[in-house]
Structures are given as C-alpha cells and as structure tokens.
Scaffold this motif. Structure first.
Motif, PDB file in Angstrom:
ATOM      1  N   GLU A   1      30.218 -58.958  23.236  1.00  0.00           N
ATOM      2  CA  GLU A   1      29.898 -59.069  22.188  1.00  0.00           C
ATOM      3  C   GLU A   1      28.184 -60.041  21.767  1.00  0.00           C
ATOM      4  O   GLU A   1      27.902 -59.231  21.401  1.00  0.00           O
ATOM      5  N   THR A   2      28.425 -61.023  22.149  1.00  0.00           N
ATOM      6  CA  THR A   2      28.067 -62.042  22.286  1.00  0.00           C
ATOM      7  C   THR A   2      26.067 -61.867  22.857  1.00  0.00           C
ATOM      8  O   THR A   2      24.982 -62.059  22.632  1.00  0.00           O
ATOM      9  N   LYS A   3      26.543 -61.422  24.575  1.00  0.00           N
ATOM     10  CA  LYS A   3      25.495 -60.504  24.933  1.00  0.00           C
ATOM     11  C   LYS A   3      24.824 -59.389  23.913  1.00  0.00           C
ATOM     12  O   LYS A   3      23.398 -59.234  24.377  1.00  0.00           O
ATOM     13  N   LYS A   4      25.501 -58.385  23.487  1.00  0.00           N
ATOM     14  CA  LYS A   4      24.641 -57.488  23.077  1.00  0.00           C
ATOM     15  C   LYS A   4      24.159 -57.857  21.452  1.00  0.00           C
ATOM     16  O   LYS A   4      22.587 -57.588  22.027  1.00  0.00           O
ATOM     17  N   GLU A   5      24.448 -59.103  20.569  1.00  0.00           N
ATOM     18  CA  GLU A   5      23.774 -59.476  19.896  1.00  0.00           C
ATOM     19  C   GLU A   5      22.376 -60.278  20.282  1.00  0.00           C
ATOM     20  O   GLU A   5      21.102 -59.792  19.535  1.00  0.00           O
ATOM     21  N   LYS A   6      22.745 -61.038  21.648  1.00  0.00           N
ATOM     22  CA  LYS A   6      21.802 -61.198  21.927  1.00  0.00           C
ATOM     23  C   LYS A   6      19.798 -60.087  22.958  1.00  0.00           C
ATOM     24  O   LYS A   6      19.055 -60.047  22.769  1.00  0.00           O
ATOM     25  N   ILE A   7      20.924 -58.779  22.325  1.00  0.00           N
ATOM     26  CA  ILE A   7      19.986 -58.130  23.497  1.00  0.00           C
ATOM     27  C   ILE A   7      18.884 -57.257  22.724  1.00  0.00           C
ATOM     28  O   ILE A   7      17.953 -57.285  21.963  1.00  0.00           O
ATOM     29  N   ASN A   8      19.858 -56.792  21.065  1.00  0.00           N
ATOM     30  CA  ASN A   8      19.748 -56.393  19.573  1.00  0.00           C
ATOM     31  C   ASN A   8      18.038 -56.835  19.132  1.00  0.00           C
ATOM     32  O   ASN A   8      17.916 -57.109  18.815  1.00  0.00           O
ATOM     33  N   GLN A   9      18.818 -58.744  19.495  1.00  0.00           N
ATOM     34  CA  GLN A   9      17.601 -59.541  18.186  1.00  0.00           C
ATOM     35  C   GLN A   9      16.508 -59.387  19.707  1.00  0.00           C
ATOM     36  O   GLN A   9      15.568 -59.882  18.374  1.00  0.00           O
ATOM     37  N   SER A  10      16.719 -59.586  20.756  1.00  0.00           N
ATOM     38  CA  SER A  10      15.002 -59.752  21.687  1.00  0.00           C
ATOM     39  C   SER A  10      14.794 -58.326  21.503  1.00  0.00           C
ATOM     40  O   SER A  10      13.312 -58.472  21.552  1.00  0.00           O
ATOM     41  N   LYS A  11      14.984 -57.386  20.770  1.00  0.00           N
ATOM     42  CA  LYS A  11      14.869 -56.254  20.487  1.00  0.00           C
ATOM     43  C   LYS A  11      13.724 -56.048  19.448  1.00  0.00           C
ATOM     44  O   LYS A  11      12.924 -54.750  18.956  1.00  0.00           O
ATOM     45  N   ILE A  12      14.381 -56.986  17.682  1.00  0.00           N
ATOM     46  CA  ILE A  12      13.807 -56.815  17.022  1.00  0.00           C
ATOM     47  C   ILE A  12      12.078 -57.094  17.012  1.00  0.00           C
ATOM     48  O   ILE A  12      11.842 -58.632  18.240  1.00  0.00           O
ATOM     49  N   ASP A  13      10.719 -56.370  16.281  1.00  0.00           N
ATOM     50  CA  ASP A  13       9.831 -57.147  16.969  1.00  0.00           C
ATOM     51  C   ASP A  13       9.196 -58.185  16.272  1.00  0.00           C
ATOM     52  O   ASP A  13       8.937 -57.878  14.666  1.00  0.00           O
ATOM     53  N   THR A  14       9.201 -59.438  16.196  1.00  0.00           N
ATOM     54  CA  THR A  14       8.566 -60.394  15.997  1.00  0.00           C
ATOM     55  C   THR A  14       7.017 -60.350  15.495  1.00  0.00           C
ATOM     56  O   THR A  14       6.909 -61.924  15.655  1.00  0.00           O
TER      57      THR A  14
END
Length: 197
Positions: free
Chosen positions: A181-194
């Motif tokens: 779950e932690t790994k998925k959250e990090k992947i999802n955060q990295s996809k957010i366009d900042t």
C-alpha cells in the motif's frame, strides 16, 4: 525495492532464528522459492501460495505419507508444512499407535527450546482422532502447532501431519500488504503533475 527489503529483513530474521522448527527436512520461516523446482506450484496472483512436492524431491520423507505440501506467506516464507496419506492401509489401532510415537518423538526433539502442551481436539467423530502439540517459544513469544490426525472412517483411511505457524503468516502478510500500500501511494504521488508549482 520495497518487496526486496521486506524479503531481506524477513529472511534475515529467519536466518537469525536458530530455533526454527522443521518437519520432513523443511524449516518454518525459510524461503519457499528455494524449492520452486521441487514440485507443482500453486500461485496467489504472482506469488507462490504453496508447493506440492514431488515424492522423489522430499528432503526427509516418511514411509507412512504420500503427499507433501509447503505453504508460503505473501513474502515467500514457509509458514506450514503438511504431509498426508489419503489411502492409509494400516488399521485404526496401528494408526493411533504411530500417532502417539510421532507426538512423543516431536516433543523429545523440541522440548529443550519450547514449552509443549498436548491436546486432543474435541471432535465428535469417533473415527477421527487429532492431537495437537502447542509449542510456545521459551525465548521469543512465537507459538507453533504440530498436529497429527488419524482418520479411519470406513471410506476414508487418512493420516495428516502438520507443522504450522499461523501467527507468523498473519503478521508477515499484514506487513507485506502494508508495504504494498505504501508503495502504491508513492507511485500515485509521483504521477501527480506538480509542474509550475
């Protein structure tokens, strides 16, 4: 990477545990992947769930048993070792006698390291007798169960011998799922366009 770190830390703890229990030559808490070529693998998604070992590959077979299965946690470590025979040819008296010898032998082998309490399961069937030996680790707080069943009903002559650590399986699967779950959250955060912020 996270899966590797979990696998490494769990493997290290298994290696450091010199008190690991074994049955038929297989130790609880060790890497199941080392036996991947020794039988038929059942998968849980991409991970090994269990291996039904080929008869000629079993490390220390028992002449009373014909089928051997080792079961794995999600992280790939053995939590249960199971031997069985669905076509038992011995009489009920012989089976119960052998059952008693197995329990005594296992107790003698492990009594220096574990507090052992034997209990007969209160099953209503007169033709099925199961004894469980509950092992409490004298050093850690781990609990194991060694179980021997004689089932000698008319249509089902069967013997089962099982060594399991279900608490280890529950703990390790929980840790594995949390890391996923932690790994998925990090992947999802990295996809957010900042960009532009």
């Amino acid at each position: 990477m996270i899966k590797f770190l979990l696998y490494f830390s769990l493997s290290l703890s298994a290696i450091c545990n010199v008190y690991a229990l074994d049955l038929f030559g297989y130790q609880l808490h060790t890497d199941i992947y080392q036996y991947a070529s020794d039988g038929e693998i059942n998968y849980n998604k991409k991970e090994i769930d269990s291996i039904q070992l080929a008869k000629d590959k079993v490390l220390t077979p028992n002449k009373y048993l014909t089928k051997y299965i080792i079961k794995s946690t999600l992280a790939g470590n053995i939590y249960e070792i199971h031997g069985s025979n669905n076509k038992l040819s011995m009489s009920p008296v012989e089976c119960l006698s052998i059952q008693e010898i197995f329990l005594k032998s296992f107790e003698e082998k492990n009594s220096d390291l574990f507090v052992i309490e034997k209990k007969r399961l209160p099953i209503n069937l007169k033709s099925k007798i199961t004894w469980d030996a509950y092992l409490s680790d004298k050093i850690e707080n781990d609990n194991f169960i060694f179980s021997v069943t004689c089932d000698y009903s008319f249509n089902n002559r069967r013997m089962d011998i099982i060594l399991s650590d279900k608490e280890f399986m529950i703990r390790e699967n929980k840790n594995f799922n949390e890391l996923q779950e932690t790994k998925k959250e990090k992947i999802n955060q990295s996809k957010i366009d900042t960009s532009g912020i």
